[in-house]
Design an enzyme around this catalytic site. Structure first.
Site, PDB file in Angstrom:
ATOM      1  N   HIS A 258      34.800  49.806  27.604  1.00  0.00           N
ATOM      2  CA  HIS A 258      35.135  48.379  27.493  1.00  0.00           C
ATOM      3  C   HIS A 258      34.724  47.655  28.770  1.00  0.00           C
ATOM      4  O   HIS A 258      35.058  48.081  29.874  1.00  0.00           O
ATOM      5  CB  HIS A 258      36.636  48.221  27.251  1.00  0.00           C
ATOM      6  CG  HIS A 258      37.101  46.798  27.132  1.00  0.00           C
ATOM      7  ND1 HIS A 258      36.639  45.936  26.151  1.00  0.00           N
ATOM      8  CD2 HIS A 258      37.989  46.079  27.876  1.00  0.00           C
ATOM      9  CE1 HIS A 258      37.232  44.757  26.290  1.00  0.00           C
ATOM     10  NE2 HIS A 258      38.049  44.822  27.340  1.00  0.00           N
ATOM     11  N   ASP A 269      41.830  30.967  50.609  1.00  0.00           N
ATOM     12  CA  ASP A 269      42.722  30.068  51.355  1.00  0.00           C
ATOM     13  C   ASP A 269      42.623  30.432  52.830  1.00  0.00           C
ATOM     14  O   ASP A 269      43.282  31.366  53.289  1.00  0.00           O
ATOM     15  CB  ASP A 269      44.162  30.213  50.860  1.00  0.00           C
ATOM     16  CG  ASP A 269      45.108  29.199  51.496  1.00  0.00           C
ATOM     17  OD1 ASP A 269      44.612  28.249  52.129  1.00  0.00           O
ATOM     18  OD2 ASP A 269      46.327  29.368  51.359  1.00  0.00           O
ATOM     19  N   CYS A 353      32.527  42.566  23.998  1.00  0.00           N
ATOM     20  CA  CYS A 353      33.211  42.452  25.286  1.00  0.00           C
ATOM     21  C   CYS A 353      32.196  42.122  26.378  1.00  0.00           C
ATOM     22  O   CYS A 353      32.498  41.367  27.311  1.00  0.00           O
ATOM     23  CB  CYS A 353      33.974  43.731  25.619  1.00  0.00           C
ATOM     24  SG  CYS A 353      32.990  45.246  25.600  1.00  0.00           S
TER      25      CYS A 353
END
Length: 464
Positions: A258, A269, A353
């Site tokens: 997957h 930040d 996916c």
């Protein structure tokens, strides 16, 4: 399908993906860019328009005749042709005809010199970008098959059925999930690379690493060496951290067959770093071992720290790679302060996916997403993408064997040709139908508005 997964209201209400959902996405994208949206009408040829619209400043000829920009054709003409002044004696009606002349002169030169076209466009660059990236890449897998997500039952339908309530929503007769898909439709990490990496040459804040592959994950030995292949990743990260011109580091992940992906912001930040994870099947915080750095984005776009959930003492195998990877990233990136995960499920059925991850990463680089709010808007924008749309964009972002006779012909074609595969045509059909619906709705709104203005005017006149 896990009944702890969160879903967006548009999916639980089974709003048709090809109808109301697509129309909403198209409409919202025109209102101060409320959502990110890849307009399929710009992807109707083999030209990689996302690259060309950044480097080819000739609006008249961009993506026409050939994907090579006219200004570079002129450079090649002057380099390769014996009498480069000949073109100055020709009076062209427009730039399209000028480009046509330049292109066929250069193509004939390559043929006469027996120069391989694919080798030529791989070796030549314009504004620092190889010509080969100015065309879309070839899709080696099959086109996938899927259905509109409104046709599938949801977990809430299942719960309704348990207490005797019939399914509620825009599609009242949901169907069962289909059988597993053939692996021939699976995308490869190379497909994702070919689609995303060229964009990083335009918006250069982004660094792309090809793949992190989990071969296995031992619950008792959660170390990278025992589970993960990431050749030269540490060297790339060291260079990335020293490079002031790069802010984001992105890569796809394969675990349990997957695809998921991760994007790391080294200036989240000030001196703090953050990792944004995306999983088309969603992450379930209750099944992941408590970690104070983990943050979860809910389907209502609230962000909650892990402490708000009753989590398991041991991470479920489905998400074990997260613990392994976060520990490893924290080490090689010199501390990652926040890890963001989407809790909502987008993929119900399809083998796409890989396409969900392509769209997520494509949005980031193409729209130059940087700020915290822009990333939040990105996750919201993904809520409009379901199995059908992810599958359809495969036909828009790639060239398939249904668009050209063979991969050899693809490699040696410089001309522009139209996309005709069924997935792209499916996408264009959605665009046309929903554009007409929006125009009809706008016409009705205008009629209501005009009627209101007329009544208001008549009311004022009667009071005089």
């Amino acid at each position: 399908m896990n009944n702890k997964i969160r879903r967006f209201p548009n999916k639980n209400l089974k709003m048709p993906e090809s109808g109301i959902n697509f129309m909403s996405m198209l409409f919202f994208s025109k209102i101060d860019n409320m959502v990110y949206f890849i307009n399929p009408i710009k992807y109707n040829t083999n030209a990689n328009i996302a690259i060309l619209e950044k480097i080819d400043d000739d609006d008249e000829t961009r993506g026409k005749v050939t994907f090579i920009p006219i200004k570079y054709l002129e450079i090649l003409y002057n380099e390769l042709v014996l009498d480069p002044n000949h073109i100055n004696n020709i009076n062209f009606e427009n730039n399209i005809k000028r480009k046509f002349f330049l292109f066929w002169t250069i193509k004939k030169y390559l043929q006469d010199k027996n120069i391989n076209i694919n080798t030529f466009i791989t070796s030549k660059k314009y504004k620092g970008i190889p010509l080969v990236y100015m065309r879309k890449s070839f899709l080696k897998s099959e086109l996938s098959k899927t259905r509109d997500f409104s046709t599938f039952a949801t977990i809430y339908d299942d719960l309704d059925a348990q207490i005797g309530i019939p399914p509620l929503g825009f599609n009242p007769k949901p169907k069962a999930y289909p059988r597993k898909h053939d692996k021939s439709t699976w995308l490869s990490s190379g497909d994702i690379y070919n689609c995303i990496y060229p964009l990083t040459m335009i918006n250069t804040d982004y660094d792309y690493f090809h793949l992190i592959l989990f071969e296995k994950t031992d619950k008792n030995i959660a170390t990278v060496a025992s589970s993960m292949r990431c050749y030269k990743l540490e060297d790339r990260v060291k260079f990335f951290l020293m490079n002031d011109k790069k802010r984001f580091f992105m890569f796809p992940i394969i675990y349990n067959d997957h695809f998921t992906c991760c994007v790391i912001d080294k200036h989240f930040d000030k001196d703090k770093k953050a990792a944004y994870f995306f999983n088309s099947s969603g992450y379930i915080p209750e099944l992941i071992k408590q970690n104070k750095k983990y943050m979860f984005i809910e389907s209502d776009m609230t962000i909650k720290s892990h402490k708000h959930y009753n989590s398991t003492p041991n991470t479920n195998y489905a998400y074990l790679y997260i613990d392994v990877l976060s520990e490893y990233l924290n080490d090689i990136f010199k501390n990652v302060n926040y890890y963001f995960f989407n809790t909502f499920e987008l993929q119900y059925d399809s083998p796409d996916c890989g396409m969900f991850n392509i769209i997520f990463l494509y949005y980031i680089v193409y729209f130059n997403i940087k700020s915290k709010f822009e990333f939040k808007k990105l996750y919201y924008s993904m809520s409009f993408i379901g199995d059908l749309l992810a599958s359809s964009y495969r036909g828009a972002l790639f060239i398939s064997r249904y668009d050209i006779n063979s991969i050899d012909e693809f490699k040696n074609t410089l001309e522009i040709f139209n996309i005709k595969n069924k997935k792209f045509m499916e996408l264009i059909d959605m665009y046309k139908k929903n554009s007409n619906r929006i125009m009809n709705v706008c016409s009705k709104i205008k009629n209501d508005y005009d009627s209101y203005i007329d009544n208001e005017k008549n009311s004022l006149e009667s009071n005089i």
